[in-house]
Design a protein around this motif. Sequence first.
Motif, mmCIF file in Angstrom:
data_model
loop_
_atom_site.group_PDB
_atom_site.id
_atom_site.type_symbol
_atom_site.label_atom_id
_atom_site.label_comp_id
_atom_site.label_asym_id
_atom_site.label_seq_id
_atom_site.Cartn_x
_atom_site.Cartn_y
_atom_site.Cartn_z
ATOM 1 N N GLU A 214 37.946 47.223 44.074
ATOM 2 C CA GLU A 214 38.357 47.574 42.765
ATOM 3 C C GLU A 214 38.717 49.193 43.047
ATOM 4 O OE1 GLU A 214 35.540 46.649 39.464
ATOM 5 O OE2 GLU A 214 34.904 44.999 40.507
ATOM 6 N N LYS A 215 38.109 49.425 43.992
ATOM 7 C CA LYS A 215 38.394 51.185 44.026
ATOM 8 C C LYS A 215 39.695 51.246 44.523
ATOM 9 C CE LYS A 215 33.631 52.645 45.297
ATOM 10 N NZ LYS A 215 33.009 53.398 46.363
ATOM 11 N N GLN A 216 40.342 50.295 45.461
ATOM 12 C CA GLN A 216 41.630 50.513 45.860
ATOM 13 C C GLN A 216 42.355 50.140 44.984
ATOM 14 O OE1 GLN A 216 42.241 51.795 48.870
ATOM 15 N NE2 GLN A 216 40.143 51.946 49.556
ATOM 16 N N ASP A 217 42.308 49.011 44.080
ATOM 17 C CA ASP A 217 43.216 48.735 43.173
ATOM 18 C C ASP A 217 43.218 50.021 42.015
ATOM 19 O OD1 ASP A 217 43.722 46.381 44.180
ATOM 20 O OD2 ASP A 217 42.305 45.191 42.916
ATOM 21 N N LEU A 218 42.266 50.608 41.819
ATOM 22 C CA LEU A 218 42.439 51.652 40.708
ATOM 23 C C LEU A 218 43.059 52.920 41.455
ATOM 24 C CD1 LEU A 218 41.287 52.425 37.701
ATOM 25 C CD2 LEU A 218 39.331 53.394 38.725
ATOM 26 N N LYS A 219 42.803 53.348 42.559
ATOM 27 C CA LYS A 219 43.418 54.303 43.231
ATOM 28 C C LYS A 219 45.186 53.896 43.215
ATOM 29 C CE LYS A 219 40.022 55.346 46.767
ATOM 30 N NZ LYS A 219 39.464 55.191 47.945
ATOM 31 N N ARG A 220 45.364 52.706 43.426
ATOM 32 C CA ARG A 220 46.910 52.455 43.397
ATOM 33 C C ARG A 220 47.505 52.413 42.118
ATOM 34 N NH1 ARG A 220 48.061 46.200 44.407
ATOM 35 N NH2 ARG A 220 47.060 46.161 42.384
ATOM 36 N N PHE A 246 42.379 39.539 39.854
ATOM 37 C CA PHE A 246 41.868 39.030 41.037
ATOM 38 C C PHE A 246 42.190 37.944 41.420
ATOM 39 C CE2 PHE A 246 39.377 37.146 37.319
ATOM 40 C CZ PHE A 246 39.287 35.945 37.692
ATOM 41 N N LEU A 247 42.845 37.095 40.748
ATOM 42 C CA LEU A 247 43.495 35.724 41.510
ATOM 43 C C LEU A 247 44.653 36.262 42.496
ATOM 44 C CD1 LEU A 247 44.365 34.075 38.020
ATOM 45 C CD2 LEU A 247 42.632 33.351 39.590
ATOM 46 N N LEU A 248 45.054 37.442 42.498
ATOM 47 C CA LEU A 248 45.920 37.780 43.675
ATOM 48 C C LEU A 248 45.338 38.583 44.893
ATOM 49 C CD1 LEU A 248 48.908 38.935 41.451
ATOM 50 C CD2 LEU A 248 48.785 36.891 42.524
ATOM 51 N N MET A 249 43.976 38.792 44.815
ATOM 52 C CA MET A 249 43.153 39.086 45.589
ATOM 53 C C MET A 249 43.257 38.277 46.919
ATOM 54 S SD MET A 249 40.093 41.150 44.023
ATOM 55 C CE MET A 249 40.080 42.597 42.827
ATOM 56 N N PRO A 250 43.845 38.279 48.293
ATOM 57 C CA PRO A 250 43.663 37.675 49.433
ATOM 58 C C PRO A 250 42.177 37.363 49.754
ATOM 59 C CG PRO A 250 44.737 39.724 49.862
ATOM 60 C CD PRO A 250 44.230 39.892 48.585
ATOM 61 N N GLY A 251 41.008 37.963 49.320
ATOM 62 C CA GLY A 251 39.628 37.603 49.312
ATOM 63 C C GLY A 251 39.303 36.463 48.458
ATOM 64 N N PHE A 252 39.675 36.738 47.307
ATOM 65 C CA PHE A 252 39.447 35.362 46.238
ATOM 66 C C PHE A 252 40.093 34.238 46.537
ATOM 67 C CE2 PHE A 252 39.873 33.406 42.394
ATOM 68 C CZ PHE A 252 38.635 33.256 41.784
ATOM 69 N N SER A 378 35.233 36.240 34.228
ATOM 70 C CA SER A 378 36.513 35.734 34.232
ATOM 71 C C SER A 378 36.322 35.013 35.707
ATOM 72 C CB SER A 378 37.452 36.676 34.390
ATOM 73 O OG SER A 378 37.651 37.423 32.914
ATOM 74 N N ALA A 379 35.875 35.620 36.805
ATOM 75 C CA ALA A 379 36.269 35.106 38.075
ATOM 76 C C ALA A 379 35.400 33.654 38.334
ATOM 77 C CB ALA A 379 35.645 35.968 39.106
ATOM 78 N N LEU A 380 34.203 33.967 37.793
ATOM 79 C CA LEU A 380 33.062 32.577 37.707
ATOM 80 C C LEU A 380 33.781 31.520 36.776
ATOM 81 C CD1 LEU A 380 29.517 33.907 37.611
ATOM 82 C CD2 LEU A 380 30.595 32.757 39.308
#
Length: 485
Positions: A214-220, A246-252, A378-380
């Motif tokens: 989340e920190k990296q996304d907000l920085k971007r 989050f659907l596009l996050m590789p980890g998710f 939303s993720a759950l």
Amino acid sequence: RARHTGPPDGGWGWMIVAGCFLVTICTRAVTRCISIFFVEFQAYFGQDYARTAWIHSIVDCATMLCAPLGSLISNHVSCQVGIMLGGLLASTGLILSSFATSLEHLYLSLGVLTGLGFALCYSPAIAMVGKYFNKRKALAYGIAMSGSGIGTFILAPVVQLLIEQFSWRGALLILGGFVLNLCVCGALMRPISLKEDCKTAPEFLEQDYVPETEKQDLKRMFICSPLIKLWPHGCLCYCSWKEYDFLLMPGFMVLAVSVLFMAYGCSPLFVYLVPYALSVGVSHHQAAFLMSILGVIDIIGNITFGWLTDRRCLKKHRYFCYLFAVGMDGLCCLFLPVLQSFPLLVPFSFTFGYFDGAYVTLIPVMTADVVGTSLLSSALGVVYFLHAIPYLVSPPVAGWLVDTTGSYTASFLLCGFSMIFSSALLCFARLAKKIKRTHLRSLTGNTALKQHIWTNGAIAYSVTAELDQKDVEFLAVDTNSFSHR
């Protein structure tokens, strides 16, 4: 609505845990107990095994398939309203089922309507626990989700007694009244407003409990678009900005694929353990006792594994604890075909039940670690949605393999390999991420080099930037200066 800088880890949070505990009893435990009606439905309507088995599959599938709808209502209306509405729908479905005249009637009332009601309650209640707890999150989830095992252990004999005393119609009617307690659970879900949900960028980046993703996304976001640096009164509603980013996050994405295989592997075992035990000469009483063991040990797995993974020595390794638990359940399934006596099946029930409770507890914790608390609801919803298709198709596929091969070996082996693959996928993903990070550090001289690519119409832009504490301070100064213009 209370405002907190971070999850309070206590206080009213324990009432949220109690409410979620009751929700899991009224949803997951009641769903498991529907299988007790199987013989009654089959005898009353004169239908075969396959058609009758669809009732249980449809309930499970509808509960998971509609989980994103529950998250949507919780996010945009209220968690309390969503759970109360779900309780009314589930109760109505069970009451209407008591007047069923055909299996098709049960498909709609008990399967679709009750499953939809459960979906509106399940994922929002679980997400609320994540909002109230951070340091003791795994323990809180362990207690809350142990309601499934405790409820099954208590409700199973009670439902059987109700069927004997009032027939299956009377038992469904009483269960419909019992499920109305979901409305009480909904009333306990007091909303909480975290500073994470609405804050300026520098404040968001300074929080310890916010995941790096989340920190990296907000920085971007702040580097790429100066137009969205500000919000009225300096407030940036991060969770509304990209609710499903989050659907596009590789980890998710890796977690989602892993969940598909895990859900396929775990579902048939609960349906076919008793028939398999009977087929190898175990008595009806002993076969039922195996399911009771599963239920009780499942509770112990929920609570103890949650407590253990909250300890300082294991908290940073919850990812590997989760994949270890899934892998152990897969190994148990592989060994099951050679266990052909009651003394051998008892240790299996202990082992499988414990690790089943362990990884079920860690699913929401893993999801929160990947996407963060603000996007947890939303993720759950998406994670439980991914359970739907495997839950729907895996029992019939396992039954088809039994009919084709004449034994349970192929079914259990497929379940075991599916769960082991789920665990191995997460392990390889983590190792690949670690190797990539090490390689990147060696190339950049241990500096955090990030490259972000985005599009604006038909033009693609690329920015490479190093973000550290100085950048955070710069953002704070830049935001304040912009607000005074």
